[in-house]
Write an enzyme that holds these catalytic residues in place. Structure first.
Site, PDB file in Angstrom:
ATOM      1  CE  LYS A   4      -0.372  -0.448   5.007  1.00 33.47           C
ATOM      2  NZ  LYS A   4      -0.664   0.500   6.049  1.00 33.47           N
ATOM      3  CG  MET A  50       8.311  23.174  -0.556  1.00 35.19           C
ATOM      4  SD  MET A  50       7.156  24.180  -1.478  1.00 35.19           S
ATOM      5  CE  MET A  50       6.162  24.903  -0.200  1.00 35.19           C
ATOM      6  CE1 TYR A  57      12.288  31.177   4.079  1.00 26.94           C
ATOM      7  CE2 TYR A  57      12.014  28.808   3.990  1.00 26.94           C
ATOM      8  CZ  TYR A  57      12.002  30.038   3.370  1.00 26.94           C
ATOM      9  OH  TYR A  57      11.702  30.122   2.035  1.00 26.94           O
ATOM     10  NE  ARG A 117      -5.969   0.776  11.983  1.00 25.71           N
ATOM     11  CZ  ARG A 117      -4.762   0.742  11.418  1.00 25.71           C
ATOM     12  NH1 ARG A 117      -3.865   1.678  11.709  1.00 25.71           N
ATOM     13  NH2 ARG A 117      -4.426  -0.210  10.577  1.00 25.71           N
TER      14      ARG A 117
HETATM   15  C1  LIG Z   1      -3.933  -4.033   8.078  1.00 30.22           C
HETATM   16  C2  LIG Z   1      -2.439  -3.974   7.923  1.00 30.22           C
HETATM   17  N1  LIG Z   1      -1.754  -5.122   7.813  1.00 30.22           N
HETATM   18  C3  LIG Z   1      -0.408  -5.145   7.696  1.00 30.22           C
HETATM   19  C4  LIG Z   1       0.320  -3.981   7.661  1.00 30.22           C
HETATM   20  C5  LIG Z   1       1.821  -4.058   7.540  1.00 30.22           C
HETATM   21  O1  LIG Z   1       2.427  -3.622   8.721  1.00 30.22           O
HETATM   22  P1  LIG Z   1       4.011  -3.585   8.878  1.00 30.22           P
HETATM   23  O2  LIG Z   1       4.480  -2.557   7.909  1.00 30.22           O
HETATM   24  O3  LIG Z   1       4.246  -3.167  10.287  1.00 30.22           O
HETATM   25  O4  LIG Z   1       4.509  -4.942   8.556  1.00 30.22           O
HETATM   26  C6  LIG Z   1      -0.354  -2.759   7.767  1.00 30.22           C
HETATM   27  C7  LIG Z   1       0.411  -1.503   7.758  1.00 30.22           C
HETATM   28  O5  LIG Z   1       0.153  -0.555   8.407  1.00 30.22           O
HETATM   29  C8  LIG Z   1      -1.772  -2.753   7.897  1.00 30.22           C
HETATM   30  O6  LIG Z   1      -2.465  -1.611   7.999  1.00 30.22           O
END
Ligand SMILES: Cc1ncc(COP(=O)(O)O)c(C=O)c1O
Length: 383
Positions: A35, A311, A263, A133
């Protein structure tokens, strides 16, 4: 380096990290979490490297991220688990993406989409076990799992598994979540589901909490060669950081004792010195909050970052060491090669290595190499 800023991504390191973690962890399945553009490394090339290293699942937060992997021709099993109210379940089902579902409403929406398409949607139910969550509350497990089972019986859904996520707060909190997850698996079975996949652990628990491994672990930070722990660095875990953030000195300036720098004049030269200007700033992911302890390597030697990160640029006090325009700057990379680590930058900025690598901005071109293969450029260009 063709330009004055780049992130070099070692895909061989990603592949080797996955192989190493798989050997240590030994679960039947391994999900590589790609992701957020593969934690800033580039989702598509990282996904390919992780699959080459033995991962057999990919995980992303949302459907758009999953569709981008499919559009790049990646057909590995793929789970997306975070959905807005208008998330395009039809597109996900058509693309063969597993939907992580967190509510009765989402289960119904997935079943409706499947029936519209004349297909069976493959889904995994996310159970809330303490993180608070997304995920179905324990009080609703029987209802939601029962609903999913009913849709499975009429070939709208195939419930492939259940999963949850740990808070990484303490051993006691992990234990409580593991117990809750066990109750969730039992609830799924009681609802008439056959659970093929159960997964709870991300990198930290996968490494240190064997009871949290179940049939699959979801590995994010570890595949990028970063440690999730404050008491063990990458090398201690046998991991190689995959990202090196590099630049070149854009200007060199002599300043007199007392001169204010950048700055707000957060820093003034204590003595006559030489400053090197690095053309990377917070637009590129270098944290503006970086304070004491932030360092870069120029010509193989570490020097402190001084004054406010702006920046597009920041300054480095190189003292009496010879530095010229065009010299190589490494902001962070593999500390085994003598450069600062992402974790050190995290500490200097009041954040964590996850944040440091993920925030590297779109203006920084990613260059892909396979250091082990010695090929220089493995895939070239942007993902
Ligand atoms: C639902 C879920 N699974 C797995 C992971 C992977 O976590 P990590 O990067 O600590 O291995 C994440 C990352 O935030 C996550 O949100």
């Amino acid at each position: 380096m063709t330009d004055f800023r780049e992130a070099v991504i070692d895909l061989g390191a990603v592949q080797a990290n996955v192989q190493h973690l798989r050997r240590l962890i030994g679960t039947r399945h391994t999900m590589a979490v790609v992701k957020a553009n593969g934690y800033g490394h580039g989702a598509v090339p990282v996904a390919r490297a992780a699959l080459a290293g033995g991962a057999d699942w990919l995980g992303v937060a949302d459907i758009d991220e999953a569709l981008a992997l499919r559009a790049a021709g990646i057909d590995a099993p793929l789970l997306a688990w975070l959905h807005g109210p208008d998330a395009d379940f039809d597109a996900a089902i058509t693309a063969g993406i597993d939907l992580g579902l967190s509510s009765a409403a989402q289960v119904r929406r997935a079943a409706d989409a499947a029936s519209r398409l004349g297909r069976i949607a493959s889904v995994q139910i996310k159970l809330e076990t303490g993180l608070n969550r997304n995920g179905v509350d324990e009080a609703d497990w029987a209802e939601v799992l029962g609903l999913a089972a009913a849709f499975e019986r009429v070939d709208r859904l195939r419930v492939r598994g259940v999963f949850s996520h740990l808070a990484n707060t303490s051993a006691a909190d992990d234990d409580a979540a593991i117990l809750a997850f066990g109750r969730g698996i039992a609830a799924a079975t009681a609802a008439g589901l056959t659970i093929d996949l159960a997964h709870l652990a991300s990198t930290a628990a996968a490494l240190r909490v064997p009871a949290a491994r179940y049939s699959m672990v979801r590995l994010g930070i570890g595949i990028y060669g970063q440690s999730p722990f404050s008491d063990a660095d990458s090398a201690a875990l046998g991991l190689t950081p995959a990202m090196t953030l590099r630049s070149r000195v854009a200007a060199v300036r002599q300043v007199a004792a007392g001169a204010g720098v950048s700055y707000d004049y957060l820093w003034r030269a204590a003595a006559d010195t030489v400053l090197a200007l690095v053309p990377l700033g917070y637009a590129d992911g270098v944290p503006r909050q970086a304070g004491e302890g932030a360092q870069v390597t120029i010509n193989g030697r570490k020097h402190p970052v001084v004054g406010r990160v702006a920046m597009d640029q920041f300054l480095v006090d190189v003292g009496g060491h010879p530095v010229a325009v065009g010299d190589e700057v490494v902001v962070f990379g593999d500390p085994a090669s003598g450069v600062p680590s992402a974790a050190e930058w995290g500490a200097a900025a009041g954040t964590i290595n996850y944040d440091i690598v993920t925030r590297v901005g779109a203006r920084v071109p990613r260059r892909y190499v396979d250091a082990d293969a010695g090929t220089g450029d493995a895939t070239g260009g942007q993902p």
